[in-house]
Design a protein around this motif. Sequence first.
Motif, PDB file in Angstrom:
ATOM      1  N   VAL A  25      -5.697  -8.651   4.159  1.00  0.00           N
ATOM      2  CA  VAL A  25      -4.569  -9.107   5.317  1.00  0.00           C
ATOM      3  C   VAL A  25      -3.337  -8.503   4.881  1.00  0.00           C
ATOM      4  N   ALA A  26      -2.579  -7.844   6.047  1.00  0.00           N
ATOM      5  CA  ALA A  26      -1.304  -7.302   5.834  1.00  0.00           C
ATOM      6  C   ALA A  26      -0.381  -8.342   6.193  1.00  0.00           C
ATOM      7  N   ILE A  27       0.760  -8.492   5.595  1.00  0.00           N
ATOM      8  CA  ILE A  27       1.827  -9.191   5.707  1.00  0.00           C
ATOM      9  C   ILE A  27       3.124  -8.401   6.137  1.00  0.00           C
ATOM     10  N   GLU A  28       3.738  -8.919   7.345  1.00  0.00           N
ATOM     11  CA  GLU A  28       4.934  -8.278   7.911  1.00  0.00           C
ATOM     12  C   GLU A  28       6.105  -8.587   7.110  1.00  0.00           C
ATOM     13  N   SER A  29       6.295 -10.023   6.604  1.00  0.00           N
ATOM     14  CA  SER A  29       7.297 -10.264   5.807  1.00  0.00           C
ATOM     15  C   SER A  29       7.207 -11.428   4.979  1.00  0.00           C
ATOM     16  N   CYS A  78       0.935  -1.121  -0.067  1.00  0.00           N
ATOM     17  CA  CYS A  78      -0.088   0.020  -0.067  1.00  0.00           C
ATOM     18  C   CYS A  78       1.004   1.230  -0.046  1.00  0.00           C
ATOM     19  N   SER A  79       0.059   2.441   0.211  1.00  0.00           N
ATOM     20  CA  SER A  79       1.178   3.686   0.049  1.00  0.00           C
ATOM     21  C   SER A  79       2.209   3.743   1.444  1.00  0.00           C
ATOM     22  N   LEU A  80       1.742   2.764   2.310  1.00  0.00           N
ATOM     23  CA  LEU A  80       2.625   3.116   3.494  1.00  0.00           C
ATOM     24  C   LEU A  80       3.751   2.094   3.241  1.00  0.00           C
ATOM     25  N   GLY A  81       3.637   1.326   2.244  1.00  0.00           N
ATOM     26  CA  GLY A  81       4.904   0.284   2.122  1.00  0.00           C
ATOM     27  C   GLY A  81       4.688  -0.959   2.744  1.00  0.00           C
ATOM     28  N   VAL A  82       3.458  -1.295   3.186  1.00  0.00           N
ATOM     29  CA  VAL A  82       2.945  -2.429   3.933  1.00  0.00           C
ATOM     30  C   VAL A  82       2.311  -3.325   3.102  1.00  0.00           C
ATOM     31  N   LEU A  83       2.846  -4.727   2.799  1.00  0.00           N
ATOM     32  CA  LEU A  83       2.447  -5.395   1.717  1.00  0.00           C
ATOM     33  C   LEU A  83       0.977  -6.254   2.201  1.00  0.00           C
ATOM     34  N   HIS A  84       0.144  -6.100   1.368  1.00  0.00           N
ATOM     35  CA  HIS A  84      -1.258  -6.665   1.259  1.00  0.00           C
ATOM     36  C   HIS A  84      -1.532  -7.818   0.448  1.00  0.00           C
ATOM     37  N   LEU A  85      -2.227  -8.599   0.841  1.00  0.00           N
ATOM     38  CA  LEU A  85      -2.431  -9.702  -0.060  1.00  0.00           C
ATOM     39  C   LEU A  85      -3.780  -9.169  -1.074  1.00  0.00           C
TER      40      LEU A  85
END
Length: 439
Positions: free
Chosen positions: A323-327, A260-267
């Motif tokens: 769902v947000a993925i940390e890594s 997303c715009s914050l750099g967090v990976l989403h499924l």
Amino acid sequence: MLQEVKILAQYITTKYGHKFGSRKELEDWQERKVRVLLQRILLISEFYRDYFAGLDIAEWRNWPTINKQIMMKNFTRLNTVDVSKEEAFRVAFAAEESRNFTPTVHNITVGLSSGTSGNRGLFLASQDEQAKWAGAILAKVLPGSLLKEHRIAFFLRANSNLYKTLGKHRIRFEFFDLLKPMAEHIASLNALQPTIVVGPPSLLRLLSDALCRDLRIVPEKVISVAEILDPLDKVYLEQRFQQIIHQVYQCTEGFLGVTCSLGVLHLNEDLVVIQKEYLDDEYKRFSPIITDFSRISQPIIRYRLDDVLKEKVGGCACGSPHVAIESIEGRCDDIFYLPAKNQQGVIPVFPDFIRRAIITADESIVEYIAIQRDESHIDIGLRYIGCDNVEQRVRLNLATLWESMGIAPPHVNFIEIPVQIPGRKLRRVERQFEVAWKK
């Protein structure tokens, strides 16, 4: 012209159409999409019709899974466009050899996976599926409007008709072959002046280093693909490019995630259903089980990947219900297995544990690899700048990890980091032997 209309329609649908107010609303919508898909696929895919024979569609989430081995063994019977495995491999290997990736089979694009898991995979995409993929990925990764001019430099091992679908009108798409010399890439990049650079982290590091010399580009967005974006590489690249390094999580099985715009990976749960097969007792790490509710030519239903994903606790501040993925920590095949100190079997060590033990040992470390050769030998390669006793500090961190997990300390040997082979994926944490109980 029809293809362009389909791309635009998918772009609008992806960017503006799917607005879910809650997690339940998203999951209910997914359920309807999958049930419609299954009713169609069970009529036209011989493999799935037999594999899921007699099962209730309402219970599809509990159906048997498949994996790459099952898919490749049954490739000819699984796909719905009458493409044999032998024909698909012939076209794909010829393209790899000639570096001409335009040929198709029955107007179906054929691609070949890189085979980092030990065996090559095939993927098929119809023209309609190519258009939908292009529209979806443009909606999710382009900074700003589709009407804005974009110059995309795309670095990969192999080109594809799938990627060429992206180059339309105001979007100039340039494929950069990873097998070509870096000097040639730098000259082409300086001429193109890309607004977006897409490539594996190992390649992006080379480009970031070249910024200090003869590379003169200022991209609006840098996107990591194909390889795991290691935290060490992410920090290094963000410092060099002076921006968030975004990620696209994609494989032959689908377009699975994007930051997303914050750099967090989403499924990408508006494109696929991703169920979780948990790998730890804390319910943080899981392997994804994929069902793609829009893919028809090569249906992906209850497909288990070997990737290890770590879910982000508390979700993401952007507010997305996805769902947000940390890594993405690696593959299940890269989990280290080490003998227990009490001699009662072996203990699994997730790649992230190894990674953190190394990169937190000393801030001067800028690059590393960790390879488990066998049950009692690990090789560590380090590159660090202007500091003493770094290897000793890494040994101490690893020793603390072994002690905390009840592991009999393995032999740790320090080696030179090997030169990266062009076109081969970088794996910073890797297990190179098969665990006896998994044979």
